[in-house]
Design a protein around this motif. Structure first.
Motif, PDB file in Angstrom:
ATOM      1  N   GLN A 124      30.822 -22.890  17.791  1.00  0.00           N
ATOM      2  CA  GLN A 124      32.262 -23.139  17.846  1.00  0.00           C
ATOM      3  C   GLN A 124      32.585 -24.058  19.019  1.00  0.00           C
ATOM      4  N   LEU A 125      33.667 -24.797  18.887  1.00  0.00           N
ATOM      5  CA  LEU A 125      34.091 -25.695  19.952  1.00  0.00           C
ATOM      6  C   LEU A 125      34.696 -24.897  21.105  1.00  0.00           C
ATOM      7  N   VAL A 126      34.201 -25.161  22.319  1.00  0.00           N
ATOM      8  CA  VAL A 126      34.753 -24.528  23.521  1.00  0.00           C
ATOM      9  C   VAL A 126      35.486 -25.607  24.308  1.00  0.00           C
ATOM     10  N   ASN A 127      36.764 -25.397  24.534  1.00  0.00           N
ATOM     11  CA  ASN A 127      37.599 -26.387  25.200  1.00  0.00           C
ATOM     12  C   ASN A 127      37.137 -26.644  26.632  1.00  0.00           C
ATOM     13  N   ARG A 128      37.033 -27.918  26.985  1.00  0.00           N
ATOM     14  CA  ARG A 128      36.559 -28.316  28.318  1.00  0.00           C
ATOM     15  C   ARG A 128      37.478 -27.785  29.421  1.00  0.00           C
TER      16      ARG A 128
END
Length: 225
Positions: free
Chosen positions: A169-173
């Protein structure tokens, strides 16, 4: 252990920790500090970068050859991006820029020590992740590939744990920066880039495991079963 060549500031930092119940030893140059480190084996090192005889970066590199786990916090007036990046590449856990408040330094140090106390928990409470031939043990801050083991700093372990928890899943920077660094400033962003690069090198033994960069968004830890 505190290493600071400014006698006034050095005493202030030393007394700051002693007033909180810690035992603090002060050194004024890098050469004596390394000898002292080998003798006292401190739980944490606060190092100024601009030191006589041996600078803080060189001292940290020497410390890392004998102890890959002891937390290191750089205390310095240097604020160039290259210096911040170099500090984290050596293996620093944090970087405090002068001038700073004593409260800020204390909070950062105690936060690191609190994370370090998680090491050595009972086996039943261990947190670990398996990806093919790679085993990541968060509790012991270690990556293992067969019989080879690599220790991680607290922040490296925290970063990898965040990615593992959100696998595929995409993890926000920005979320990562705020959670681990406290804010998403430019300097902290460059530090995060260094940490991601280091983790990629540590994970490259497993071809099916990758940390992908989603430009302008964040990162995704992908494992192809």
């Amino acid at each position: 252990m505190v290493v600071e060549d400014d006698p006034f500031l050095g005493l202030l930092v030393k007394e700051l920790f002693e007033n909180r119940g810690y035992e603090a030893t002060l050194f004024k140059d890098g050469e004596r500090a390394f000898k002292g480190f080998c003798e006292i084996q401190p739980d944490l090192c606060v190092l100024d970068v601009m030191l006589p005889i041996k600078d803080g970066f060189s001292l940290a590199e020497e410390i890392r050859t004998t102890d890959s786990n002891v937390p290191i916090v750089f205390l310095t007036a240097k604020s160039m991006t290259e210096d911040v990046v170099k500090g984290f590449q050596i293996g620093a856990n944090d970087y405090v820029k002068k001038p700073f408040s004593m409260e800020e330094l204390l909070v950062r140090v105690e936060s690191i020590l609190k994370r370090e106390k998680g090491i050595g928990k009972l086996e039943s409470s261990e947190v670990s992740y398996q990806f093919g031939i790679i085993d990541f043990n968060y509790t012991y801050q270690q990556i293992s590939v067969g019989d080879m083991h690599k220790s991680l700093t607290s922040r490296e372990a925290d970063l990898l744990k965040i990615l593992c928890e959100q696998r595929n899943q995409l993890v926000n920077r920005k979320l990562i920066l705020v959670k681990l660094w406290g804010d998403d400033s430019f300097f902290n962003g460059r530090s995060l880039d260094v940490f991601i690069t280091k983790l990629r090198k540590l994970l490259k033994a497993e071809e099916r495991l990758q940390i992908q960069t989603v430009r302008g968004e964040g990162y995704r830890l992908v494992f192809a079963d």
